[in-house]
Write a protein that holds these residues in place. Structure first.
Motif, PDB file in Angstrom:
ATOM      1  N   HIS A 453      34.224  48.012  28.742  1.00 58.54           N
ATOM      2  CA  HIS A 453      35.297  49.390  27.589  1.00 58.54           C
ATOM      3  C   HIS A 453      35.056  50.344  28.217  1.00 58.54           C
ATOM      4  N   GLY A 454      36.204  51.105  27.389  1.00 52.94           N
ATOM      5  CA  GLY A 454      36.677  52.827  28.145  1.00 52.94           C
ATOM      6  C   GLY A 454      36.923  53.231  29.152  1.00 52.94           C
ATOM      7  N   TYR A 455      36.538  51.907  30.481  1.00 53.03           N
ATOM      8  CA  TYR A 455      37.065  53.064  31.632  1.00 53.03           C
ATOM      9  C   TYR A 455      37.911  51.793  32.106  1.00 53.03           C
ATOM     10  N   GLN A 456      38.905  52.610  32.990  1.00 51.83           N
ATOM     11  CA  GLN A 456      39.357  51.779  34.378  1.00 51.83           C
ATOM     12  C   GLN A 456      38.424  51.836  35.669  1.00 51.83           C
ATOM     13  N   PHE A 457      38.712  50.610  36.027  1.00 54.08           N
ATOM     14  CA  PHE A 457      37.903  50.917  37.286  1.00 54.08           C
ATOM     15  C   PHE A 457      38.502  50.539  38.822  1.00 54.08           C
ATOM     16  N   ARG A 458      38.257  50.283  39.694  1.00 54.15           N
ATOM     17  CA  ARG A 458      38.933  50.232  41.128  1.00 54.15           C
ATOM     18  C   ARG A 458      37.810  49.037  41.731  1.00 54.15           C
ATOM     19  N   VAL A 459      38.656  47.944  42.534  1.00 54.69           N
ATOM     20  CA  VAL A 459      37.844  47.014  43.185  1.00 54.69           C
ATOM     21  C   VAL A 459      37.739  47.597  44.761  1.00 54.69           C
ATOM     22  N   LEU A 460      36.338  47.579  45.497  1.00 54.65           N
ATOM     23  CA  LEU A 460      36.503  47.959  46.324  1.00 54.65           C
ATOM     24  C   LEU A 460      36.549  46.701  46.983  1.00 54.65           C
ATOM     25  N   GLU A 461      35.824  45.591  47.129  1.00 56.02           N
ATOM     26  CA  GLU A 461      35.590  44.375  47.535  1.00 56.02           C
ATOM     27  C   GLU A 461      34.779  42.809  47.613  1.00 56.02           C
ATOM     28  N   ARG A 462      35.788  41.680  47.840  1.00 56.51           N
ATOM     29  CA  ARG A 462      35.312  40.719  47.664  1.00 56.51           C
ATOM     30  C   ARG A 462      34.755  40.225  48.623  1.00 56.51           C
ATOM     31  N   GLU A 463      33.000  39.770  48.374  1.00 52.99           N
ATOM     32  CA  GLU A 463      32.163  39.073  49.434  1.00 52.99           C
ATOM     33  C   GLU A 463      32.165  37.617  49.256  1.00 52.99           C
ATOM     34  N   THR A 464      31.839  36.807  50.089  1.00 52.13           N
ATOM     35  CA  THR A 464      31.323  35.568  49.490  1.00 52.13           C
ATOM     36  C   THR A 464      32.319  34.746  48.702  1.00 52.13           C
ATOM     37  N   SER A 465      33.413  35.073  48.971  1.00 48.05           N
ATOM     38  CA  SER A 465      34.649  34.466  47.884  1.00 48.05           C
ATOM     39  C   SER A 465      34.629  32.860  48.263  1.00 48.05           C
ATOM     40  N   PRO A 466      34.911  31.675  47.398  1.00 48.87           N
ATOM     41  CA  PRO A 466      35.644  30.131  47.310  1.00 48.87           C
ATOM     42  C   PRO A 466      35.848  30.399  48.959  1.00 48.87           C
ATOM     43  N   ASP A 467      35.901  29.328  49.008  1.00 50.73           N
ATOM     44  CA  ASP A 467      37.249  29.071  50.613  1.00 50.73           C
ATOM     45  C   ASP A 467      38.382  29.584  50.659  1.00 50.73           C
ATOM     46  N   TRP A 468      38.541  28.645  49.811  1.00 44.74           N
ATOM     47  CA  TRP A 468      40.102  28.633  48.773  1.00 44.74           C
ATOM     48  C   TRP A 468      40.622  29.948  48.832  1.00 44.74           C
ATOM     49  N   LEU A 469      40.145  30.592  48.257  1.00 50.50           N
ATOM     50  CA  LEU A 469      40.292  31.945  48.026  1.00 50.50           C
ATOM     51  C   LEU A 469      40.991  32.767  49.000  1.00 50.50           C
ATOM     52  N   VAL A 470      39.762  32.007  50.141  1.00 50.88           N
ATOM     53  CA  VAL A 470      40.220  33.873  51.073  1.00 50.88           C
ATOM     54  C   VAL A 470      41.262  33.678  51.614  1.00 50.88           C
ATOM     55  N   PRO A 471      42.524  33.349  51.250  1.00 48.02           N
ATOM     56  CA  PRO A 471      43.881  32.677  52.455  1.00 48.02           C
ATOM     57  C   PRO A 471      44.755  34.190  51.452  1.00 48.02           C
ATOM     58  N   LEU A 472      44.389  34.058  50.224  1.00 45.64           N
ATOM     59  CA  LEU A 472      45.218  34.851  49.640  1.00 45.64           C
ATOM     60  C   LEU A 472      44.464  36.530  49.394  1.00 45.64           C
ATOM     61  N   ALA A 473      42.946  36.655  50.704  1.00 41.28           N
ATOM     62  CA  ALA A 473      43.019  38.291  50.960  1.00 41.28           C
ATOM     63  C   ALA A 473      44.054  39.031  51.172  1.00 41.28           C
ATOM     64  N   VAL A 474      44.515  39.663  50.681  1.00 34.33           N
ATOM     65  CA  VAL A 474      45.436  41.313  51.166  1.00 34.33           C
ATOM     66  C   VAL A 474      45.084  41.664  52.254  1.00 34.33           C
ATOM     67  N   ASP A 475      43.458  41.849  52.039  1.00 35.46           N
ATOM     68  CA  ASP A 475      43.444  43.128  53.543  1.00 35.46           C
ATOM     69  C   ASP A 475      42.284  42.476  53.204  1.00 35.46           C
ATOM     70  N   GLY A 476      41.526  43.306  54.722  1.00 39.58           N
ATOM     71  CA  GLY A 476      39.848  42.660  54.744  1.00 39.58           C
ATOM     72  C   GLY A 476      38.272  43.081  54.374  1.00 39.58           C
ATOM     73  N   ARG A 477      38.890  43.784  53.187  1.00 36.81           N
ATOM     74  CA  ARG A 477      37.942  43.241  52.247  1.00 36.81           C
ATOM     75  C   ARG A 477      37.625  42.805  51.261  1.00 36.81           C
ATOM     76  N   GLY A 478      39.151  41.118  51.392  1.00 37.87           N
ATOM     77  CA  GLY A 478      38.382  40.311  51.223  1.00 37.87           C
ATOM     78  C   GLY A 478      39.392  40.300  49.741  1.00 37.87           C
ATOM     79  N   ARG A 479      39.885  41.176  49.566  1.00 36.40           N
ATOM     80  CA  ARG A 479      41.302  41.459  48.141  1.00 36.40           C
ATOM     81  C   ARG A 479      41.992  41.554  48.331  1.00 36.40           C
TER      82      ARG A 479
END
Ligand code: C2O
Ligand code: CU
Ligand code: CU
Length: 535
Positions: A453-479
């Motif tokens: 609540h109350g704030y907008q935040f930013r996503v810095l990184e995704r780690e240990t994502s499910p294998d099938w999600l990884v190809p959808l990442a748009v940068d080297g930080r798994g985002r």
């Protein structure tokens, strides 16, 4: 690439649960679940039928656009023939769940009156707010009662929403239809509309997604399994209408999507009539426009998230069509397999797995949502501006990240092993601090849509994502593409860790109390929520 995933993981979760991982969750219910009657497929089997027109918000009526800020607004929460709704009468029109249109920087006064037979309160999802106006559920408006909101809209332009927040009863009230949109406008927003010749109600259209079960909206009666996994329906509604169609010109459209479902995550894609994907451009997320548009074939939208999409129908011939769909995915991919006790049921042609509760299909089932019918053959001449807006720099924190562990123990979904307690404040943030939070979801878990609540935040990184999600990442930080904008809700998959950065600066006197919780509303109501004090 087309990653077809093993279908239907509810059964796998139930097997996992039955194998003892969640033995504390009233074990007596598991045999009951297995013995439940098969779903009534007829009520669910309406695929391919796009007969109803999509209701598009107009100058009044359902989701009608209502400018606020010039004079006080009276909003009445009331029971209707088809569920619950907010009603307003203003500027000579009457509105049901009005879309509140407000210029950034405006101060608004809204009087809520509660004509429901139960307590409620309104929360302004995504808006920067002091605790008194936040509607966090710690004080409620009783039946017949009133509450006066007064706040300044401090957010960037974007699509936000308002919904009830009475702890323990939020899911039922939202499912019954008690919510509406908030459109904040600013100069970036107006520039975009000019550049692309977009007009709300014709070429700019909000799409409110909600899956429902057959029968009345009043039939919200979650069984233990629904409370565990979330309340899923089999009937995908857009703007309150089952599987509608929209007549469009062969040009650019802006689709502003809200996932208002209790629990379902949509893997949104647009498919042409020949079955090939129609790529679109993601231009905004929860907290407004991205700096630049990103081409996508699909985006995930979890409960409460918003995505702002540009879809160009110029390449489709008059008389052709395209379909907005949610594609198949396996939400529990990271859950380790346990020995099967019985053969897994295959979903039928409609994706209706046999072990889903009556009237529902599991998270990740493919569904057609909305058909676009191309009604002319004009071509689109408009060009997307290279720069749509500016985002504040990502706040940097020198401290170690604050961990928030998402998991299940002793029969409840928990954050840092706790459930919601209105008298405890486990997260205390110093005034004006910036923090990094590490949202860590256990493997043996479920997807959790974490909202602050109350704030907008930013996503810095995704780690240990499910294998099938990884190809959808748009940068080297798994985002993912949707991670590049301002966010108030972020989906964390089983086994995944998501690092977010939050600037906790606020202009309000004294300390303010906010909430962090899962926006799977059954998880939230069951206490997957903590208080956050910002000094
Ligand atoms: Cu959308 Cu705590 O809420
Ligand atoms: Cu919120
Ligand atoms: Cu959750």
């Amino acid at each position: 690439m087309n990653t077809e995933l093993p279908p239907f993981s509810r059964r796998r979760w139930l097997r996992y649960a039955a194998a003892g991982a969640v033995a504390a969750l009233s074990p007596a219910t598991w045999p009951l679940l297995r013995a439940a009657a098969p779903p009534s497929r007829d009520a669910c089997a309406t695929d391919g039928d796009f007969t109803r027109p999509l209701p598009v918000p107009g100058a009044d009526g359902m989701y009608g656009r209502l400018a606020v800020g010039t004079q006080p607004l009276a909003l009445r929460a009331t029971a209707t023939a088809s569920g619950f709704a907010f009603e307003a009468t203003a500027a000579g029109g009457s509105y049901v769940n009005p879309t509140l249109v407000v210029a950034a920087g405006t101060t608004v006064e809204i009087a809520l009156s509660n004509a429901l037979p139960e307590p409620t309160v309104v929360h302004w999802h995504g808006l920067a707010m002091d605790t008194r106006n936040d509607g966090n559920g710690e004080s409620l408006v009783p039946p017949g009662g009133r509450f006066q909101y007064e706040f300044t809209v401090r957010n960037r332009a974007g699509l936000y929403w308002y919904h009830p927040h009475p702890h323990g009863a939020t899911a039922g009230q939202v499912y019954r239809g008690l919510f509406g949109l908030i459109e904040v406008e600013d100069d970036d927003e107006r520039a975009l509309r000019r550049a692309l010749d977009l007009a709300p109600g014709t070429t700019e259209i909000p799409l409110i997604l909600q899956d429902r079960r057959p029968g009345d909206a009043d039939r919200y009666a979650p069984a233990p399994e629904d409370e565990l996994l979330g309340w899923y329906g089999c009937l995908p509604h857009v703007n309150g209408t089952l599987r509608p169609h929209l007549d469009v010109g062969a040009r650019m459209y802006r689709l502003r999507v809200l996932n208002a479902a209790n629990a379902r995550t949509f893997r949104l894609a647009v498919r042409r009539d020949n079955g090939t994907p129609l790529p679109f451009t993601l231009i905004g997320t929860d907290g407004g426009l991205l700096e630049r548009g990103i081409r996508c074939n699909e985006v995930f939208v979890s409960p409460a998230e918003r995505v702002d999409l540009l879809v160009d129908f110029a390449g489709i011939a008059k008389g052709g069509f395209a379909v907005l769909e949610t594609r198949r995915f396996d939400p529990m991919q990271a859950v380790p397999m346990v020995p099967a006790r019985e053969p897994a049921a295959e979903p039928d042609a409609h994706g209706h797995g046999r072990s889903a509760p009556v009237g529902s299909v599991a998270d990740g089932a493919p569904l057609d949502l909305l058909q676009f019918r191309i009604r002319d053959s004009a071509t689109s001449g408009s060009r997307l501006p290279a720069q749509l807006s500016r985002l504040a720099p990502v706040p940097a924190s020198a401290e170690d990240p604050r961990p928030l562990r998402l998991g299940f123990a002793k029969g409840r979904w928990r954050i840092n092993d706790r459930v919601y307690d209105a008298s405890a404040t486990p997260v205390v943030v110093a005034r004006d601090a910036t923090e990094t939070w590490l949202l860590r979801n256990y493997h043996a878990s479920a997807p959790h849509a974490i909202h602050l609540h109350g704030y907008q935040f930013r996503v810095l990184e995704r780690e240990t994502s499910p294998d099938w999600l990884v190809p959808l990442a748009v940068d080297g930080r798994g985002r993912l593409a949707t991670d590049l904008g301002a966010k108030d809700t972020v989906l964390v998959w089983p086994g995944e860790s998501v690092r977010i950065a939050i600037d906790f600066h606020h202009p309000f006197p004294g300390s303010q109390v906010y909430l962090v919780h899962c926006h799977n509303l059954e998880h939230e109501d069951a206490g997957m929520m903590l208080r956050v004090r910002v000094g």
